[in-house]
Design a protein around this motif. Sequence first.
Motif, PDB file in Angstrom:
ATOM      1  N   TRP A 162      35.669  28.215  55.888  1.00 42.87           N
ATOM      2  CA  TRP A 162      36.630  28.486  54.885  1.00 42.87           C
ATOM      3  C   TRP A 162      37.144  27.323  54.108  1.00 42.87           C
ATOM      4  CZ3 TRP A 162      37.490  30.526  59.907  1.00 42.87           C
ATOM      5  CH2 TRP A 162      38.362  29.840  60.548  1.00 42.87           C
ATOM      6  N   ALA A 163      37.084  26.253  55.083  1.00 45.70           N
ATOM      7  CA  ALA A 163      37.534  24.830  54.507  1.00 45.70           C
ATOM      8  C   ALA A 163      37.198  24.682  53.014  1.00 45.70           C
ATOM      9  CB  ALA A 163      37.348  23.806  55.489  1.00 45.70           C
ATOM     10  N   ASN A 164      38.016  24.244  52.237  1.00 52.40           N
ATOM     11  CA  ASN A 164      37.605  23.711  50.699  1.00 52.40           C
ATOM     12  C   ASN A 164      36.774  24.704  49.880  1.00 52.40           C
ATOM     13  OD1 ASN A 164      38.501  21.389  51.245  1.00 52.40           O
ATOM     14  ND2 ASN A 164      36.808  20.807  52.501  1.00 52.40           N
ATOM     15  N   VAL A 165      36.888  26.094  50.324  1.00 56.87           N
ATOM     16  CA  VAL A 165      36.466  27.092  49.496  1.00 56.87           C
ATOM     17  C   VAL A 165      37.281  27.561  48.483  1.00 56.87           C
ATOM     18  CG1 VAL A 165      34.966  29.288  49.744  1.00 56.87           C
ATOM     19  CG2 VAL A 165      34.577  27.417  51.560  1.00 56.87           C
ATOM     20  N   THR A 166      36.903  27.914  47.441  1.00 59.70           N
ATOM     21  CA  THR A 166      37.885  28.290  46.379  1.00 59.70           C
ATOM     22  C   THR A 166      37.371  29.925  46.004  1.00 59.70           C
ATOM     23  OG1 THR A 166      36.168  27.769  44.678  1.00 59.70           O
ATOM     24  CG2 THR A 166      38.219  26.009  45.481  1.00 59.70           C
ATOM     25  N   SER A 167      38.166  30.590  45.419  1.00 59.32           N
ATOM     26  CA  SER A 167      38.020  31.843  45.256  1.00 59.32           C
ATOM     27  C   SER A 167      36.694  32.048  44.180  1.00 59.32           C
ATOM     28  CB  SER A 167      39.220  32.607  44.351  1.00 59.32           C
ATOM     29  OG  SER A 167      39.035  33.932  44.181  1.00 59.32           O
ATOM     30  N   GLY A 168      36.597  30.982  43.466  1.00 65.40           N
ATOM     31  CA  GLY A 168      35.665  31.096  42.366  1.00 65.40           C
ATOM     32  C   GLY A 168      34.491  30.814  42.846  1.00 65.40           C
ATOM     33  N   ALA A 169      34.065  30.291  43.928  1.00 68.24           N
ATOM     34  CA  ALA A 169      32.968  30.195  44.767  1.00 68.24           C
ATOM     35  C   ALA A 169      32.255  31.414  45.406  1.00 68.24           C
ATOM     36  CB  ALA A 169      32.961  29.224  45.773  1.00 68.24           C
ATOM     37  N   LEU A 170      32.857  32.425  45.769  1.00 64.29           N
ATOM     38  CA  LEU A 170      32.978  33.833  46.362  1.00 64.29           C
ATOM     39  C   LEU A 170      31.957  34.405  45.361  1.00 64.29           C
ATOM     40  CD1 LEU A 170      36.255  34.636  47.917  1.00 64.29           C
ATOM     41  CD2 LEU A 170      34.445  33.269  48.777  1.00 64.29           C
ATOM     42  N   TYR A 171      30.909  35.365  45.986  1.00 68.72           N
ATOM     43  CA  TYR A 171      30.210  36.249  45.607  1.00 68.72           C
ATOM     44  C   TYR A 171      30.779  37.139  44.816  1.00 68.72           C
ATOM     45  CZ  TYR A 171      26.943  40.076  45.253  1.00 68.72           C
ATOM     46  OH  TYR A 171      26.202  41.398  44.806  1.00 68.72           O
ATOM     47  N   LYS A 172      32.123  37.603  45.371  1.00 66.69           N
ATOM     48  CA  LYS A 172      33.019  38.627  45.071  1.00 66.69           C
ATOM     49  C   LYS A 172      33.401  38.297  43.458  1.00 66.69           C
ATOM     50  CE  LYS A 172      37.203  38.638  45.919  1.00 66.69           C
ATOM     51  NZ  LYS A 172      37.837  38.695  44.531  1.00 66.69           N
ATOM     52  N   THR A 173      33.895  36.979  43.603  1.00 65.85           N
ATOM     53  CA  THR A 173      34.335  36.515  41.939  1.00 65.85           C
ATOM     54  C   THR A 173      33.159  36.549  40.915  1.00 65.85           C
ATOM     55  OG1 THR A 173      36.205  35.164  43.257  1.00 65.85           O
ATOM     56  CG2 THR A 173      35.609  34.545  41.069  1.00 65.85           C
ATOM     57  N   LYS A 174      32.108  35.911  41.338  1.00 60.91           N
ATOM     58  CA  LYS A 174      30.770  35.792  40.387  1.00 60.91           C
ATOM     59  C   LYS A 174      30.303  37.113  40.080  1.00 60.91           C
ATOM     60  CE  LYS A 174      29.314  31.314  42.423  1.00 60.91           C
ATOM     61  NZ  LYS A 174      28.211  30.620  43.421  1.00 60.91           N
ATOM     62  N   SER A 175      30.410  37.965  41.052  1.00 66.41           N
ATOM     63  CA  SER A 175      30.040  39.451  40.702  1.00 66.41           C
ATOM     64  C   SER A 175      31.015  40.397  39.838  1.00 66.41           C
ATOM     65  CB  SER A 175      29.387  40.266  41.795  1.00 66.41           C
ATOM     66  OG  SER A 175      28.399  39.483  42.657  1.00 66.41           O
ATOM     67  N   LYS A 176      32.278  39.768  39.697  1.00 63.12           N
ATOM     68  CA  LYS A 176      33.352  40.214  39.103  1.00 63.12           C
ATOM     69  C   LYS A 176      33.720  41.582  39.752  1.00 63.12           C
ATOM     70  CE  LYS A 176      32.433  38.557  34.526  1.00 63.12           C
ATOM     71  NZ  LYS A 176      32.005  38.676  32.963  1.00 63.12           N
ATOM     72  N   ILE A 177      33.847  41.463  41.138  1.00 65.17           N
ATOM     73  CA  ILE A 177      34.498  42.632  42.057  1.00 65.17           C
ATOM     74  C   ILE A 177      35.845  42.613  42.284  1.00 65.17           C
ATOM     75  CG2 ILE A 177      33.950  43.705  44.258  1.00 65.17           C
ATOM     76  CD1 ILE A 177      31.172  42.486  44.671  1.00 65.17           C
ATOM     77  N   LEU A 178      36.534  43.507  41.933  1.00 62.75           N
ATOM     78  CA  LEU A 178      37.923  43.651  42.098  1.00 62.75           C
ATOM     79  C   LEU A 178      38.142  43.883  43.839  1.00 62.75           C
ATOM     80  CD1 LEU A 178      39.270  46.086  39.273  1.00 62.75           C
ATOM     81  CD2 LEU A 178      39.185  43.506  39.388  1.00 62.75           C
ATOM     82  N   TYR A 179      38.992  43.204  44.205  1.00 63.38           N
ATOM     83  CA  TYR A 179      39.302  43.138  45.698  1.00 63.38           C
ATOM     84  C   TYR A 179      39.798  44.646  46.076  1.00 63.38           C
ATOM     85  CZ  TYR A 179      40.860  41.950  50.199  1.00 63.38           C
ATOM     86  OH  TYR A 179      41.329  42.065  51.861  1.00 63.38           O
ATOM     87  N   PRO A 180      39.111  45.476  46.917  1.00 62.86           N
ATOM     88  CA  PRO A 180      39.247  46.872  47.445  1.00 62.86           C
ATOM     89  C   PRO A 180      40.452  46.914  48.368  1.00 62.86           C
ATOM     90  CG  PRO A 180      37.299  46.116  48.150  1.00 62.86           C
ATOM     91  CD  PRO A 180      37.750  45.001  47.247  1.00 62.86           C
ATOM     92  N   VAL A 181      41.412  46.370  47.960  1.00 61.56           N
ATOM     93  CA  VAL A 181      42.601  46.086  49.038  1.00 61.56           C
ATOM     94  C   VAL A 181      43.222  47.392  49.961  1.00 61.56           C
ATOM     95  CG1 VAL A 181      44.644  46.657  47.459  1.00 61.56           C
ATOM     96  CG2 VAL A 181      44.968  45.320  49.305  1.00 61.56           C
TER      97      VAL A 181
END
Length: 477
Positions: A240-259
């Motif tokens: 998880w070091a130096n990983v931004t939210s924008g780099a996640l598959y979730k963000t790239k696929s525009k998935i809302l976080y199912p909290v």
Amino acid sequence: MLTRRSWVLRLSIFLNVAVLLYVATHIASRGDLLDELQAPAARSFLSVEAGESAGEAGDGSPPSAPMTPPRPASTKEASTTPEASPRPSSPAESRSEEPTPNPVTRALEDVVRCIDRSAEPRTAQRSDFWVLYNYVPAARTFRCWESITYTTHADYTFLDNLKPLLERWQGPVSLAVHAPGTDFQPTVDAIRYARDCLSPLVAELVTFHVFFGTRHVPRQIPRAPQLLAIRANCTLPAPWANVTSGALYKTKSKILYPVNIGRNVAREAATTHYILPSDIELYPSPNLIRDFLTMVRRQDPPLMHTNPKVFPLPIFELQDGSELPANKTQLVAMLKNGSAIPFHKKLCPGCHNVPRSKEWLAAEESEGLHVFHIGKRTGYFVHWEPIFIGTHSDPLYDERLSWEGKSDKMTQGYALCVLDYEFQILDNAFLVHKPGIKTLKKDPQRAMLAGKTNALIRKVIFPELKVLYGTRKGCAV
């Protein structure tokens, strides 16, 4: 005639003698029976007196409660922990074959009266999601009355919070990790790294569940034994070091976080009766489990109320770089010097404004835990979003709500209000957020999603809640 009378007289004498012999024999046997009945009664009386004497001579704890029929343990518990070994089928067998349980433990078990829950790995569908329950189980198991489970959710970039959380919590954690598509592999790597490199407490106490949408299934899902067979290289940076939210598959696929999917998965998989559904960046005050269970065992008057009840914990934010307060006294000092503030004071003060908060801060810290005040989610606190210790009986979170859309706990709060829950606020327990005070930032995208969420709640969810739970004066979403 004389002969007949003579025979009648002889027969009468014989019958009288027989009756006397029968009565004498019955009296003798009855005496033996009384002796037999009185002997165990005397032994029991002496046993009770000896138990009371031992209680008076010890630490002042009350004698053990009467033995109750044992509860079944799960298959996994029976095979891995001594406490969960199969028990005798009756109290009499238990007394003869098992050592006398610890009085404190027995009393707590009798007070909580719960049923052990399975921690076996399983795969299941939940709405539009696949869930790998107990995908990587904790090494240590707990009986349902032995502890409190901290239930939480995250993606893999938040797993660095496990170390400070566990150092303060020192108990079981049920963690649901969102890992759609290509986020799955770094999630697996992060779980392995956290177990092998962060702290031994991770492998001992944290059970990981993994979930992802049905339209975002990973290409490969290794079995847990394969995953654990490979040890992490702790000389490398954490996944998880130096990983931004924008780099996640979730963000790239525009998935809302199912909290709320994550919250409910972690909650329902917890094996203890008491649970603390919270967020992974919120760290509890030390010794909370021990002091809370001592309070439960003590059964103070508020705990005897017939209303359903939960135990909210006041939440605070800390300045970046601050040390976590070890107790309420240190917390109050930090609030006075400005290095700590009430949670979301700069974002949504009404959402976390706790009843009698000023009095709570003014009250000096005392030994253990007690109920400080019983609040309600009405009036000035109608939009309160408390985080609390509760049980599996409490309403779940609505899974149609996302983190981005906000208001994700409001619907549960309405249900608690209508069901007339008591919010029993504890005097010395609290939560602190990971250091770093949040400030309000404009986010048009999130504001748009929040508007859609409010419409969904108002037009769809709230009418459903009124049908399911009814209404009560003063309760609102």
